[in-house]
Motif scaffolding. Structure first.
Motif, short mmCIF file in Angstrom:
data_model
loop_
_atom_site.label_atom_id
_atom_site.label_comp_id
_atom_site.label_asym_id
_atom_site.label_seq_id
_atom_site.Cartn_x
_atom_site.Cartn_y
_atom_site.Cartn_z
N PRO A 121 0.81 -1.23 0.00
CA PRO A 121 0.00 0.00 0.00
C PRO A 121 0.84 1.28 0.00
O PRO A 121 0.39 2.31 -0.52
CB PRO A 121 -0.83 -0.14 1.28
N LEU A 122 2.04 1.24 0.56
CA LEU A 122 2.91 2.41 0.51
C LEU A 122 3.28 2.71 -0.94
O LEU A 122 3.24 3.87 -1.39
CB LEU A 122 4.16 2.17 1.35
N HIS A 123 3.65 1.68 -1.70
CA HIS A 123 3.95 1.88 -3.12
C HIS A 123 2.72 2.36 -3.88
O HIS A 123 2.83 3.21 -4.78
CB HIS A 123 4.47 0.58 -3.72
N LEU A 124 1.57 1.84 -3.51
CA LEU A 124 0.34 2.26 -4.17
C LEU A 124 0.10 3.75 -3.95
O LEU A 124 -0.24 4.48 -4.89
CB LEU A 124 -0.83 1.44 -3.63
N ALA A 125 0.26 4.21 -2.71
CA ALA A 125 0.08 5.64 -2.43
C ALA A 125 1.03 6.48 -3.28
O ALA A 125 0.64 7.51 -3.84
CB ALA A 125 0.30 5.91 -0.94
N GLY A 126 2.29 6.04 -3.38
CA GLY A 126 3.25 6.77 -4.20
C GLY A 126 2.88 6.77 -5.67
O GLY A 126 2.99 7.79 -6.36
N ALA A 127 2.44 5.61 -6.18
CA ALA A 127 2.09 5.51 -7.59
C ALA A 127 0.85 6.33 -7.93
O ALA A 127 0.70 6.79 -9.07
CB ALA A 127 1.85 4.04 -7.95
N LEU A 128 -0.04 6.52 -6.97
CA LEU A 128 -1.22 7.36 -7.16
C LEU A 128 -0.91 8.84 -7.01
O LEU A 128 -1.77 9.70 -7.26
CB LEU A 128 -2.31 6.97 -6.16
N GLY A 129 0.30 9.14 -6.56
CA GLY A 129 0.68 10.53 -6.36
C GLY A 129 0.07 11.16 -5.13
O GLY A 129 -0.05 12.38 -5.03
N ARG A 130 -0.29 10.33 -4.13
CA ARG A 130 -0.90 10.84 -2.92
C ARG A 130 0.18 11.28 -1.92
O ARG A 130 1.26 10.68 -1.87
CB ARG A 130 -1.79 9.78 -2.25
N PRO A 131 -0.09 12.32 -1.13
CA PRO A 131 0.85 12.65 -0.05
C PRO A 131 1.01 11.45 0.88
O PRO A 131 0.01 10.85 1.31
CB PRO A 131 0.17 13.82 0.66
N ALA A 132 2.24 11.08 1.17
CA ALA A 132 2.49 9.87 1.95
C ALA A 132 3.75 10.03 2.78
O ALA A 132 4.67 10.77 2.40
CB ALA A 132 2.62 8.64 1.04
N ILE A 133 3.75 9.32 3.91
CA ILE A 133 4.94 9.24 4.76
C ILE A 133 5.27 7.77 4.95
O ILE A 133 4.41 6.97 5.36
CB ILE A 133 4.71 9.89 6.13
N ALA A 134 6.50 7.40 4.63
CA ALA A 134 6.97 6.03 4.81
C ALA A 134 7.66 5.90 6.16
O ALA A 134 8.51 6.74 6.50
CB ALA A 134 7.94 5.65 3.70
N LEU A 135 7.30 4.88 6.92
CA LEU A 135 7.97 4.55 8.17
C LEU A 135 8.95 3.41 7.88
O LEU A 135 8.53 2.29 7.58
CB LEU A 135 6.96 4.12 9.23
N LEU A 136 10.24 3.70 7.95
CA LEU A 136 11.25 2.75 7.52
C LEU A 136 12.15 2.34 8.67
O LEU A 136 12.52 3.15 9.52
CB LEU A 136 12.12 3.38 6.42
N LYS A 137 12.55 1.06 8.67
CA LYS A 137 13.51 0.59 9.66
C LYS A 137 14.87 1.21 9.37
O LYS A 137 15.11 1.77 8.29
CB LYS A 137 13.57 -0.92 9.67
N ALA A 138 15.77 1.10 10.33
CA ALA A 138 17.05 1.81 10.26
C ALA A 138 17.83 1.48 9.00
O ALA A 138 18.43 2.36 8.37
CB ALA A 138 17.88 1.50 11.50
N VAL A 139 17.85 0.19 8.62
CA VAL A 139 18.48 -0.22 7.37
C VAL A 139 17.39 -0.84 6.51
O VAL A 139 17.10 -2.02 6.60
CB VAL A 139 19.63 -1.22 7.61
N PRO A 140 16.76 -0.03 5.68
CA PRO A 140 15.57 -0.50 4.96
C PRO A 140 15.93 -1.24 3.70
O PRO A 140 17.10 -1.41 3.34
CB PRO A 140 14.85 0.81 4.64
N ASP A 141 14.90 -1.67 2.99
CA ASP A 141 15.07 -2.27 1.68
C ASP A 141 15.86 -1.32 0.78
O ASP A 141 15.79 -0.09 0.93
CB ASP A 141 13.69 -2.56 1.08
N TRP A 142 16.59 -1.87 -0.19
CA TRP A 142 17.51 -1.08 -1.00
C TRP A 142 16.85 0.09 -1.70
O TRP A 142 17.47 1.14 -1.92
CB TRP A 142 18.21 -1.98 -2.02
N ARG A 143 15.58 -0.04 -2.06
CA ARG A 143 14.94 0.98 -2.89
C ARG A 143 14.80 2.33 -2.18
O ARG A 143 14.60 3.35 -2.83
CB ARG A 143 13.57 0.48 -3.36
#
Length: 500
Positions: free
Chosen positions: A434-456
């Motif tokens: 759903p985080l990627h979906l929000a970004g792809a829709l162009g919606r304002p979004a905040i990602a909560l990421l762990k200290a060493v997140p996925d590479w992207r």
């Protein structure tokens, strides 16, 4: 009956060749005939453990303990059987006993490092891997595992050096190439990282590569008047993210066909590119094929070359109107959508999800704002409430509305979620689809990421070139998500002050 020496030799050959069931049968036969003692029983236990029967092996080890207290291999193999059952603390104790007997034997030290890592003691595991390498500098597993642990702790420079050394010394070690690729991509080195990432298909635990028969793999050159099949891979979020690149691909020439899992068809058919999106394929329908996430390599992308379009997917207008009416999303009151859990069965879920929605309680102090869960939940995790939908998330100290257990129940994955997102003021989510979906829709979004997140998400930035409308809030090393959530609340207030 074969002579004891012949049967033991045959059993040993089976054991070494990985034919564990055959070895077990011969060891058991020898013991039944009164041939062999503790040595054969220990071999039987080792073969049982290797054959996927660790509980049976442990019964034998328990009986053997008084006889083999000073035997390194006894404690090592017993520890392995315990580890196979997930009993890592007990396994650790066994490996300690083996190391005490012979401090220079590397394999108990190595397996103790693995046990410590399972127990969450990365510092202890790192020290043990370094101890293995001090004894045996060319130990491949210790080198590779140490690099991965350093990467998990954010020590990317040390991890990079180790993995670069590993791929030079063992050029066919696919896991080292793949993990080096992940680190380089995380550091923003897309050119070299994407090339190493191509080794993913050769690693033993990776997803199965789709079978496209003899269709040639696209090499990145223009393909006018040709047809190229791009096939989705890995998770739903990966497909949503990398679909952004298909416009670039289309500019290189001929027809582009995107193959995606059938549930994603309705959503992905909203892409604004002149391509065909389908869930079916025939081997004869294309001149070339390429995995979706290989586009970053074949297109020779850098982070700065990722298309800047703020949105590239769209929700169904009819569904958006339906959910706006059902959830009263047309009111003036601001609404924040919340997602706190990725797929717990995913191998990448460790550390990325919150323990529960209760951790998002700081958003409840945001006066005048409605909170709406976008997490798909069944009725057992919901309770009736005086909300627009009639539902809220159960057992929370604050009001978290929910669309209801029928969210995304039909018509394609995320179609309801996308429709609701278009009417929200903000989406706050952990690293999941759903985080990627929000970004792809162009919606304002905040990602909560762990200290060493996925590479992207790379490192050390609060924005991402993939989604221009998204902000990133990261854990600091050693923290839980609490401080990141508090910072997300502050950022949400800033976003609302600019937009409302």
């Amino acid at each position: 009956m074969s002579p004891p020496g012949d049967r033991l030799e045959t059993a040993t050959q089976h054991h070494r060749a990985g034919r564990y069931a055959e070895a077990v049968s011969l060891y058991e036969a020898m013991l039944a005939d009164g041939q062999g003692g503790n040595d054969i029983r220990a071999r039987l236990a080792s073969a049982l453990r290797s054959d996927g029967r660790p509980a049976e092996a442990l019964e034998i080890y328990a009986a053997l303990e008084p006889e083999l207290l000073g035997d390194v291999d006894f404690w090592f193999n017993r520890g392995n059987a315990l580890a196979a059952l997930g009993r890592h603390a007990e396994a650790d104790t066994c490996f300690i006993r083996a190391i005490e007997i012979d401090p220079e034997r590397t394999y108990p030290i190595l397996n103790r490092a693995i046990a410590r890592a399972h127990l969450g003691d990365s510092a202890g595991a790192i020290a043990l891997y370094r101890r293995v390498l001090a004894i045996e500098p060319d130990h491949r597993v210790a080198t590779h595992n140490l690099a991965n642990l350093l990467a998990d702790r954010g020590e990317l420079e040390g991890a990079t050096l180790l993995l670069r050394d590993a791929v030079k010394r063992w050029p066919d070690l696919a896991e080292a190439h793949y993990n080096l690729g992940l680190i380089l991509l995380r550091r923003g080195d897309y050119a070299r990282g994407a090339a190493e990432y191509e080794w993913r298909w050769q690693t033993p635990d990776f997803f199965a590569r789709p079978d496209y028969g003899d269709i040639a793999v696209w090499d990145g050159r223009p393909f006018p008047e040709k047809r190229l099949v791009v096939h989705a891979e890995q998770g739903l979020g990966d497909t949503i993210q990398f679909a952004k690149l298909l416009g670039l691909l289309k500019s290189l020439g001929g027809d582009v066909i995107l193959h995606v899992p059938e549930p994603l068809l309705p959503l992905l058919r909203s892409l604004p590119f002149d391509i065909t999106v389908t869930s079916h394929h025939r081997p004869s329908e294309a001149d070339f094929q390429i995995p979706l996430m290989s586009l970053i390599h074949r297109l020779k992308l850098t982070p700065g070359a990722i298309p800047a379009a703020p949105s590239y997917l769209a929700a169904s207008p009819d569904r958006a109107a339906h959910w706006a009416d059902r959830l009263n999303l047309n009111a003036a009151q601001p609404i924040i959508g919340l997602v706190w859990q990725g797929n717990p069965a995913s191998p990448v879920d460790r550390g990325r999800s919150l323990t529960s929605a209760a951790e998002l309680a700081p958003f409840a102090n945001f006066e005048g704002v409605r909170l709406l869960a976008l997490q798909r939940l069944d009725a057992s995790r919901l309770e009736p409430a005086p909300t627009a939908s009639g539902w809220r998330v159960r057992d929370l100290p604050f009001m978290l509305e929910h669309p209801g257990p029928d969210l995304d129940a039909d018509g394609g994955v995320f179609m309801d979620t996308a429709a609701i997102m278009t009417r929200l003021d903000l989406v706050v989510s952990v690293c999941t689809a759903p985080l990627h979906l929000a970004g792809a829709l162009g919606r304002p979004a905040i990602a909560l990421l762990k200290a060493v997140p996925d590479w992207r998400w790379m490192m050390g930035t609060d924005t991402t070139p993939w989604y221009p409308t998204m902000s990133l809030e990261r854990q600091a090393s050693g923290e839980d998500f609490g401080p990141a959530i508090e910072k997300a609340v502050v950022r949400a207030r800033e976003i609302f002050s600019r937009t409302r």
